[in-house]
Design a protein around this motif. Structure first.
Motif, PDB file in Angstrom:
ATOM      1  N   ARG A 152      -4.588   0.454  -4.211  1.00  0.00           N
ATOM      2  CA  ARG A 152      -3.478  -0.437  -3.869  1.00  0.00           C
ATOM      3  C   ARG A 152      -3.079  -1.206  -5.119  1.00  0.00           C
ATOM      4  O   ARG A 152      -3.884  -1.926  -5.704  1.00  0.00           O
ATOM      5  N   THR A 158      -8.748   5.119  -1.868  1.00  0.00           N
ATOM      6  CA  THR A 158      -7.450   4.483  -1.670  1.00  0.00           C
ATOM      7  C   THR A 158      -7.229   3.428  -2.751  1.00  0.00           C
ATOM      8  O   THR A 158      -8.085   2.574  -2.979  1.00  0.00           O
ATOM      9  N   THR A 172       0.278   1.833  -1.815  1.00  0.00           N
ATOM     10  CA  THR A 172      -1.046   2.218  -1.333  1.00  0.00           C
ATOM     11  C   THR A 172      -1.078   3.728  -1.189  1.00  0.00           C
ATOM     12  O   THR A 172      -0.213   4.319  -0.527  1.00  0.00           O
ATOM     13  N   ASN A 173      -2.053   4.373  -1.810  1.00  0.00           N
ATOM     14  CA  ASN A 173      -2.114   5.831  -1.788  1.00  0.00           C
ATOM     15  C   ASN A 173      -3.547   6.277  -2.066  1.00  0.00           C
ATOM     16  O   ASN A 173      -4.222   5.703  -2.933  1.00  0.00           O
ATOM     17  N   ASP A 174      -4.013   7.294  -1.334  1.00  0.00           N
ATOM     18  CA  ASP A 174      -5.353   7.834  -1.596  1.00  0.00           C
ATOM     19  C   ASP A 174      -5.284   9.194  -2.274  1.00  0.00           C
ATOM     20  O   ASP A 174      -6.287   9.904  -2.375  1.00  0.00           O
ATOM     21  N   HIS A 190      -7.340  14.096  -1.625  1.00  0.00           N
ATOM     22  CA  HIS A 190      -7.522  12.748  -1.102  1.00  0.00           C
ATOM     23  C   HIS A 190      -8.812  12.178  -1.682  1.00  0.00           C
ATOM     24  O   HIS A 190      -9.848  12.847  -1.669  1.00  0.00           O
TER      25      HIS A 190
END
Length: 251
Positions: free
Chosen positions: A215, A213, A220-222, A210
């Motif tokens: 976008r 983040t 949207t993904n970390d 992780h």
């Protein structure tokens, strides 16, 4: 924090999952610039010897990542001096150096690559707070001192003995659906030094973590994918939220 030249790339595989990771100077796909993710505490170490090599393989990152050694990782990205600090992503078995079978995937403020754990200022072979690299297996005979003292000027291999290991669990193949930067850290504020081109498949993805983040394109993904020499956002890679890597392959 790497600045490596392009790695060997395999032909694009439409159905493959893609991941890009490391850092560089090239432009990349648009990414939302957010705050850098804080690195986990307790995984910063430093060297005790002079001119300790941080190694990679431009030609064959798969072999280097599966079993680090002087022969498998012939390209030197940086030479660390006594007291040089670095962040450790993961550890695994490779060429035995000074009686220590472990190698570390590390990140300094200049580069990312593999370093023999023998040269780390810690009394045991295995670092206590660092996970195993998912593309490698555990080493036997990993207890005992790594030697926090010794002749300066040592760079890496003082023994060519290989550590015993079980079948490798990786590395993994990933494919980019859009060109993405490979960066030195899992965030867009880290320097980008290379790219994974749209449709290109990389075969040296080791794990995921992780990070910042991102976008873009409605996603949207970390999650960031860690390669043998860098990081890439999973937003730009084919597959699920982990770009096709197993959920358990966390760095």
């Amino acid at each position: 924090m790497s600045r490596f030249p392009s790695f060997r790339r395999s032909a694009a595989v439409p159905a493959a999952v893609v991941v890009a990771a490391t850092a560089g100077l090239l432009a990349a796909a648009p990414v939302a610039e957010a705050r850098s993710a804080a690195a986990p505490a307790g995984r910063y170490y430093h060297t005790w010897a002079t001119d300790v090599n941080v190694r990679v393989s431009d030609a064959d990152p798969n072999t280097c990542g599966r079993h680090p050694s002087v022969a498998n990782c012939p390209d030197v990205r940086e030479r660390l001096q006594p007291g040089s600090q670095f962040y450790v992503y993961c550890q695994g078995p490779g060429q035995v150096v000074g009686g220590n079978p472990y190698w570390l995937m590390i990140n300094t403020d200049r580069s990312t690559g593999w370093l023999a754990s023998y040269y780390v200022a810690y009394p045991d072979n295995r670092l206590p707070d660092v996970p195993d690299c998912p593309g490698m297996s555990g080493a036997s005979g990993a207890s005992g001192a790594s030697g926090a003292s010794g002749a300066s000027g040592a760079t890496d291999a003082s023994s060519a003995t290989d550590a015993s290991s079980a079948p490798a669990l990786g590395p993994y193949s990933v494919t980019a659906y859009e060109t993405v930067n490979i960066r030195t850290g899992p965030n867009t504020s880290s320097r980008a030094f290379d790219q994974i081109l749209a449709g290109e498949t990389r075969t040296d993805a080791l794990c995921w973590t992780h990070g910042e983040t991102v976008r873009d394109h409605g996603y949207t993904n970390d999650v960031w994918i860690g390669f043998t020499e860098g990081w890439a956002s999973a937003v730009y890679l084919k597959g699920n939220q982990y770009a096709g890597l197993p959920a358990g392959a966390r760095c």
